[in-house]
Enzyme design. Structure first.
Site, PDB file in Angstrom:
ATOM      1  CE1 TYR A   1      -3.781   2.429   0.764  1.00 48.80           C
ATOM      2  CE2 TYR A   1      -2.346   3.314   2.493  1.00 48.80           C
ATOM      3  CZ  TYR A   1      -3.558   3.573   1.747  1.00 48.80           C
ATOM      4  OH  TYR A   1      -4.051   4.773   1.846  1.00 48.80           O
TER       5      TYR A   1
ATOM      6  CG  ASP B   1       5.686   3.994   0.707  1.00 49.13           C
ATOM      7  OD1 ASP B   1       6.089   4.622   1.739  1.00 49.13           O
ATOM      8  OD2 ASP B   1       4.587   3.603   0.378  1.00 49.13           O
TER       9      ASP B   1
ATOM     10  CE  LYS C   1       1.135   5.173   8.328  1.00 52.71           C
ATOM     11  NZ  LYS C   1       0.990   4.251   6.891  1.00 52.71           N
TER      12      LYS C   1
HETATM   13  C1  LIG Z   1       0.363   4.590   5.772  1.00 46.87           C
HETATM   14  C2  LIG Z   1       1.240   4.458   4.481  1.00 46.87           C
HETATM   15  C3  LIG Z   1       1.035   5.225   3.277  1.00 46.87           C
HETATM   16  C4  LIG Z   1       0.419   6.510   3.493  1.00 46.87           C
HETATM   17  O1  LIG Z   1       0.373   7.480   4.276  1.00 46.87           O
HETATM   18  P1  LIG Z   1      -0.938   8.512   4.703  1.00 46.87           P
HETATM   19  O2  LIG Z   1      -0.286   9.612   5.544  1.00 46.87           O
HETATM   20  O3  LIG Z   1      -1.841   7.604   5.185  1.00 46.87           O
HETATM   21  O4  LIG Z   1      -1.167   9.175   3.418  1.00 46.87           O
HETATM   22  C5  LIG Z   1       2.000   5.057   2.074  1.00 46.87           C
HETATM   23  N1  LIG Z   1       2.908   4.126   2.399  1.00 46.87           N
HETATM   24  C6  LIG Z   1       2.973   3.291   3.330  1.00 46.87           C
HETATM   25  C7  LIG Z   1       3.872   2.125   3.261  1.00 46.87           C
HETATM   26  C8  LIG Z   1       2.077   3.419   4.462  1.00 46.87           C
HETATM   27  O5  LIG Z   1       2.373   2.686   5.246  1.00 46.87           O
END
Ligand SMILES: *Cc1c(COP(=O)(O)O)cnc(C)c1O
Length: 431
Positions: free
Chosen positions: A142, A237, A265
């Site tokens: 994701y 990511d 995060k």
């Molecule tokens: C949480 C997450 C996102 C999205 O971040 P948001 O601040 O919710 O838009 C993208 N990539 C990874 C790996 C994530 O865990």
């Protein structure tokens, strides 16, 4: 009726589904979400005043625990000076410098407001820089809700059983090629077929969004070699794993340098932040230096910068990652013992302070094996844990997080609750 249920039915009148992010709904566990009043350290308190040990950690940011005094104090001081200026501040340079110093593949970094924004922008940059259009992503990873990335995307998408998303143009989805995580030969085939069309490969180097799945030995190295060979960019990511698995993220742990990295995060310390960074040559392709446009009214927001700076400072100063590993191991030992004693089909997948208990009879290595988990068993487990005062992400396909403020007592309490919850699963589910 509980206060949370009352608040939820009120919320549903004004907010679609009553929540501002679908992952918060308890649909997959046949329950309604708890409404939260406050949190402190490793504890979270719902609207009825019930206390829970929290393993959601706001879905990743709260690595220090909730409401850490250093973060709160910094925010209080900054609030008195102003909450947003729409002009540069020294705080942005400070946080950028910390990210650059901490993550060796990053020379320059641009702040945005969410992980979604970070990955969307990194893709645009990769396409602008290479002059190519196709993206490869891994099944079950994701990367936020950007159009190009909502294909086979794990997390909430898997939980809700939505294949991708309505509203994503087929033409755009066609530019995203999906291959299985941990499958290098599938990736080689795609590269052979599309060779000069691929702008970038994006993945969670260690996945959290189909539950915690770790890369096979040599997988990330092969990815690095293949992308180099074909002139495509490699994007890690690390929105979840950055400053979580190691200070320098998964790339430090596995010693691989991607071309671009996305963050979020933890670097916002609980406030809305995302960021993307990489080699100077690539990053200088962004406006105002280069031709790839990306902007933001609240980007580099002073409050968010302060929360991020104070969080990273503490992570750097303290014995963070050994401490988290020790608690992770303690929890793992206890849960493995319980699984054996109760004799249920479950595997515990953990790396450092990220973990998932899969109700599965074999190891989970990719999206297909993750999806073969018993979600009914998870639902029973989740609800029993909640009853026992343990707050977990309400889905089989999510990562749980341990924070620095989780004490050994809380871990012990969790292991005891886990035993009871596994017994409940055993009672109700035939494996
Ligand atoms: C949480 C997450 C996102 C999205 O971040 P948001 O601040 O919710 O838009 C993208 N990539 C990874 C790996 C994530 O865990």
């Amino acid at each position: 009726m509980s206060k949370s249920k009352e608040l939820f039915s009120e919320a549903k009148k004004y907010i679609p589904g009553g929540v501002n992010s679908p992952a918060r709904a308890f649909k997959a566990v046949d329950n309604d979400p708890l409404f939260i009043e406050r949190a402190k350290g490793s504890f979270i308190y719902d609207a009825d005043g019930k206390e829970y040990i929290d393993y959601v950690g706001s879905w990743g940011p709260m690595i220090l625990g909730h409401n850490h005094p250093a973060v709160v104090e910094g925010l209080q001081q900054q609030l008195l000076k102003g909450s947003s200026f729409g002009a540069p501040t020294k705080l942005e340079t400070t946080l950028a410098e910390m990210v650059v110093a901490g993550v060796s593949s990053v020379d320059k970094v641009r702040m945005v407001n969410s992980g979604t924004e970070a990955t969307m922008s990194a893709l645009r940059l990769a396409r602008g820089y290479t002059g190519r259009t196709k993206i490869i992503k891994m099944e079950g990873c994701y990367h936020g809700h950007g159009d190009s990335l909502l294909v086979e995307a794990g997390s909430g998408i898997t939980t809700l059983g939505i294949a991708g998303s309505a509203g994503v143009p087929a033409k755009l989805a066609e530019e995203t090629i999906v291959v299985a995580y941990n499958d290098i030969s599938a990736l080689e085939e795609v590269f052979k077929e599309y060779s000069q069309e691929i702008a970038a490969v994006i993945l969670e180097p260690v996945t959290g969004n189909m539950g915690v799945v770790t890369p096979n030995a040599g997988y990330l190295e092969s990815l690095r070699n293949l992308t180099k060979e074909y002139g495509a960019l490699l994007i890690f990511d690390e929105v979840m794993t950055g400053f979580r698995l190691a200070y320098g993220g998964a790339q430090e742990l596995y010693n691989i340098e991607p071309d671009l990295t996305t963050f979020g995060k933890i670097i916002g310390g609980g406030l809305p932040v995302g960021a993307y960074g990489g080699k100077e040559k690539i990053m200088d392709y962004i406006a105002p230096e280069g031709p790839v446009y990306q902007a933001g009214t609240l980007s580099g927001n002073p409050l968010a910068m302060v929360a991020g700076i104070n969080t990273l400072k503490l992570l750097k100063e303290e014995d963070t990652y050994d401490n988290l590993e020790e608690k992770g191991q303690l929890l793992e030992d206890g849960i493995l013992k319980n699984i054996k004693k109760v004799d249920v089909h479950a595997v515990f997948s953990r790396l450092g302070s990220m973990f998932t208990l899969f109700f599965n009879s074999s190891e989970v290595t990719d999206y297909q094996s993750a999806k073969s988990s018993n979600t009914k068993a998870f639902s029973i487990y989740f609800n029993k844990m909640l009853e026992e005062g343990i707050y977990l992400p309400p889905s089989q396909f999510e990562a749980n997080f341990i924070s620095l403020s989780h004490g050994k007592d809380e871990i012990q309490t969790t292991i005891e609750a886990n035993y009871k919850a596994l017994l409940e699963v055993k009672k109700q589910v035939e494996f």
